[in-house]
Design an enzyme around this catalytic site. Structure first.
Site, PDB file in Angstrom:
ATOM      1  N   SER A 544       0.985  -1.223  -0.051  1.00  0.00           N
ATOM      2  CA  SER A 544       0.086  -0.113  -0.084  1.00  0.00           C
ATOM      3  C   SER A 544       0.969   1.381   0.027  1.00  0.00           C
ATOM      4  O   SER A 544       1.749   1.239  -0.967  1.00  0.00           O
ATOM      5  CB  SER A 544      -1.074  -0.095   1.401  1.00  0.00           C
ATOM      6  OG  SER A 544      -2.074   0.831   1.151  1.00  0.00           O
ATOM      7  N   ASP A 630     -10.074  -3.953  -5.094  1.00  0.00           N
ATOM      8  CA  ASP A 630      -9.429  -3.078  -4.150  1.00  0.00           C
ATOM      9  C   ASP A 630      -9.908  -1.757  -4.231  1.00  0.00           C
ATOM     10  O   ASP A 630      -9.554  -0.980  -5.051  1.00  0.00           O
ATOM     11  CB  ASP A 630      -7.657  -3.126  -4.229  1.00  0.00           C
ATOM     12  CG  ASP A 630      -7.019  -2.553  -3.238  1.00  0.00           C
ATOM     13  OD1 ASP A 630      -7.551  -1.742  -2.348  1.00  0.00           O
ATOM     14  OD2 ASP A 630      -5.912  -2.627  -3.167  1.00  0.00           O
ATOM     15  N   HIS A 665      -7.852  -5.333  -1.086  1.00  0.00           N
ATOM     16  CA  HIS A 665      -6.598  -4.827  -0.709  1.00  0.00           C
ATOM     17  C   HIS A 665      -5.793  -5.817   0.284  1.00  0.00           C
ATOM     18  O   HIS A 665      -4.472  -5.767   0.248  1.00  0.00           O
ATOM     19  CB  HIS A 665      -6.859  -3.629   0.170  1.00  0.00           C
ATOM     20  CG  HIS A 665      -5.741  -2.538   0.393  1.00  0.00           C
ATOM     21  ND1 HIS A 665      -5.235  -1.989  -0.652  1.00  0.00           N
ATOM     22  CD2 HIS A 665      -5.010  -2.159   1.622  1.00  0.00           C
ATOM     23  CE1 HIS A 665      -4.273  -1.270  -0.082  1.00  0.00           C
ATOM     24  NE2 HIS A 665      -4.038  -1.257   1.253  1.00  0.00           N
TER      25      HIS A 665
END
Length: 696
Positions: A544, A630, A665
């Site tokens: 991320s 995501d 995610h």
């Protein structure tokens, strides 16, 4: 690099995403973006056949490159799985009339949730995750909450990784699932004291929580009443409850500014009480004990202070604990008989306990010099013992009960490693490495005893470095597969996290963002200089915002790294921050800057955005992952980055993109499926960065 890997690179042809002319202009600056077409125009639906064909081609290439290493992947997966206690269970915790816990059946990917009467009696399954997940490619339990009377269970499920949950209510006495259904539920639920209704937040069309809603059991979602609506585009809304359960806590804010209201759980029709009106760059949170508020706020010091105020006069603040450079006050829970303050002192977690009757304070004493610790699951208002969580880089996850009367720690559980683990076989250190601007950056490192510090061994370096999230010096069983093969593992506690206090976070964001990238590179070079590894033998990973870090450091210092894994990486920074329609963008401007309004922010973001700064030079081997569903880092960010890297980079090193077509995610959801993906990452490191166990 092994000969086999070198041969593979010359015989496999990677996908080549075509370039399609596209450009945009802001602040008089024109930017070309020939891979913009990889963002499906119908997103969040992804049905563009060209986009899907490219992602599938990349997945096929990933499988082809990794296929010769399938034996290694299988070996690693077997190792990782053997370290998992398949019938693991949590320590039961009393909440009202019952004790609650979860447990895995042997071989199961998901938990079952149980309870029994606190005085002893029949155990009942209150939620069966394996049954709920039986026909789903992806499954995630977003939360569960038992009603105050103990008769109802609200639980929320995501079946595609989009984090748009469906919430349902189960009657625990009959097993019946009620007709009440909440679509697009979003992380938060507070039951009314009478158990006949609850508050929740949902996700709007842009995946933002802007409203607190009141649902009365037996009525449709369309009839739910708005309790609070947030008008500011940059602010989001969340809810929780006081430890006493007397109040729902309605919080609205950004990454740097917050505002809190209280609503009695006895009357959701009452007007929410504002604690203190929002002030830019001031954060605060609240708990309630009787008629007194406890407020943690950073108005006078970046490391926060704690003040008290009457519930009847919330603006009348009296300081309880002043702000301090030494003590970073991270959280407060006000039990009936003790005030528990979670702190960090010189980067080390502490728990301070204050007697509300006398004001006297003490700290919990933990058994090791370096560790991570904090409050565990403590649902009740009165606490004669406090449940604490604890681990270190050599000590697996541990559950303690701390006896408030005599100050003793009782060990309730230490995570079991079924295949065997002896902490005495490993050593851990905490180092300090000087960054280029003179700042001392802490590093936590672990390795198997006998590790030579002569530069001959590879090392895995990890960091995150954003949002004030500190990477704690904790334990990970998966790490052992590298340590036992001769690697060291290091965590760089870089600026952007709050490892050394809130100022440490501020020094890695907005105009100071590049400190984060520089710290990581300088830590890597410092570890080389200290003999823990050598240049080109560092395997690095991050996800991320940590994936953004990976993209930035391979642009800055590609020769330092032997292999890099960037998971769901936030690499198309400029384009994302220019698009106010994306789920997170408005709320992120205070973290990264607003390039729409500010040319200076535009130029700064462009100067470090990994996608925009891809250069015509050699890059280390790269493993990149994405999730089609995501909502946090959209799939096209890693896809565009990989496409551009393929066309621009000058090396023939392996570059892989793996997109989870049915996940979001966090990657795959089952505990063994996620372990398999970890095995793939470790295999990538061993084959690309060297495997000392094989003499590489």
């Amino acid at each position: 690099m092994s000969e086999r890997t070198t041969a593979e690179r010359t015989t496999l042809t990677p996908p080549d995403a075509e370039q399609r002319p596209h450009e945009f202009t802001h602040h008089g600056i024109t930017v070309e973006d020939p891979y913009a077409w990889l963002r499906d125009a119908s997103y969040p639906t992804v049905d563009d056949q060209d986009v899907l064909a490219y992602l599938k081609a990349e997945n096929a290439y990933f499988e082809a490159v990794m296929a010769p290493h399938q034996g290694l992947i299988d070996t690693l997966f077997a190792e990782l799985k053997a370290r998992v206690k398949e019938d693991d269970a949590s320590v039961p915790q009393k909440d009202g009339d019952y004790e609650y816990w979860w447990a895995f059946d042997e071989g199961s990917q998901y938990r079952k949730w149980y309870r029994r009467p606190a005085g002893g009696g029949k155990t009942v399954t209150i939620l069966d995750e394996p049954a709920l997940a039986a026909n789903a490619e992806y499954f995630r339990l977003g939360g569960l909450e038992v009603s105050p009377d103990g008769k109802l269970l609200a639980y929320a499920v995501d079946d595609d990784g989009s984090e748009r949950f469906t919430l349902r209510v189960k009657n625990l006495e009959t097993g019946e699932v009620l007709d009440d259904t909440i679509e697009n539920w979003r992380y938060g639920l507070v039951w009314a004291a009478d158990s006949n209704s609850f508050l929740y937040t949902d996700a709007d069309e842009n995946w933002r929580s802007k409203v607190v809603l009141h649902h009365v059991l037996g009525t449709p979602q369309s009839a739910d009443k708005e309790i609070y609506r947030e008008a500011d585009e940059e602010f989001g809304v969340g809810i929780g409850r006081s430890q006493s359960r007397d109040f729902a806590i309605l919080s609205t804010g950004t990454n740097t500014t917050s505002e809190v209201r209280l609503l009695p759980t006895s009357d959701f029709s009452a007007e929410p009480v504002l604690i203190s009106a929002r002030e830019e760059d001031r954060e605060y949170d609240v708990d309630v004990r009787g008629d007194q508020l406890f407020i943690r706020v950073n108005d006078t010091h970046p490391n926060f202070r704690i003040v008290t105020a009457p519930v009847a006069a919330p603006s009348e603040w009296t300081e309880l604990i002043p702000g301090s450079d030494a003590n970073y006050l991270r959280g407060l829970t006000s039990f009936e008989n003790v005030i528990a303050v979670e702190e960090r002192v010189e980067g080390l977690d502490q728990v301070r306990l204050i007697d509300p009757a006398t004001g006297s304070a003490r700290y919990v004493e933990f058994p090791e010099a370096s560790y991570t610790a904090g409050l565990g699951n403590n649902p009740e208002y009165r606490a004669d013992t406090l449940r604490l969580s604890y681990q270190s880089m050599v000590t697996p996850d541990t559950v303690f009960d701390y006896d408030l009367a005599n100050g003793s720690l009782q060990t309730l559980k230490v995570a079991e490693i079924p295949s065997g683990y002896d902490p005495d076989d490993y050593a851990t250190e905490r180092l300090s490495i000087t960054a280029r601007d003179g700042t001392e950056v802490p590093v936590s490192i672990v390795y198997k005893k006998g590790f030579p510090k002569d530069g001959s061994r590879p090392l895995h370096l990890y960091a995150y470095g954003a949002y004030g999230y500190a990477v704690p010096p904790g334990f990970a069983a998966s790490r052992l597969s590298l340590l036992d093969r001769g690697y060291a593992f290091a965590i760089a506690h870089i600026r952007g996290g709050d490892d050394l206090g809130y100022q440490w976070y501020l020094d890695g964001k907005l105009k100071k963002r590049t400190n984060t990238f520089n710290d990581f590179v300088d830590v890597g070079r410092g570890l080389v200089q200290a003999g823990y590894t050598s240049e080109g033998r560092i395997a690095a990973s991050g996800g991320s915002a940590g994936g953004e870090l990976m993209g930035a450091v391979v642009n800055q210092a590609p020769d330092l790294f032997g292999a890099v894994a960037a998971h769901v990486p936030f690499v198309d920074v400029l384009n994302t921050m220019l698009d106010a329609s994306l789920p997170l963008t408005p709320g992120e401007w205070q973290e990264w800057g607003n390039p729409i309004d500010s040319q200076a922010d535009f130029e700064l973001l462009r100067s470090y955005s990994p996608y925009d700064q891809v250069g015509a030079h050699a890059y280390p081997p790269l493993l990149v992952t994405a999730g089609l569903n995501d909502p946090r880092v959209t799939y096209w960010e890693p896809a565009k980055w990989v496409a551009k890297l393929r066309d621009v980079k000058t090396d023939d090193n392996v570059l892989l993109l793996k997109t989870n077509m049915g996940a979001g995610h966090g990657g795959k959801s089952g505990r063994f499926d996620s372990l398999y993906e970890k095995a793939e990452e470790i295999a990538f490191f061993l084959t690309q960065n060297g495997n000392p166990a094989d003499g590489e």
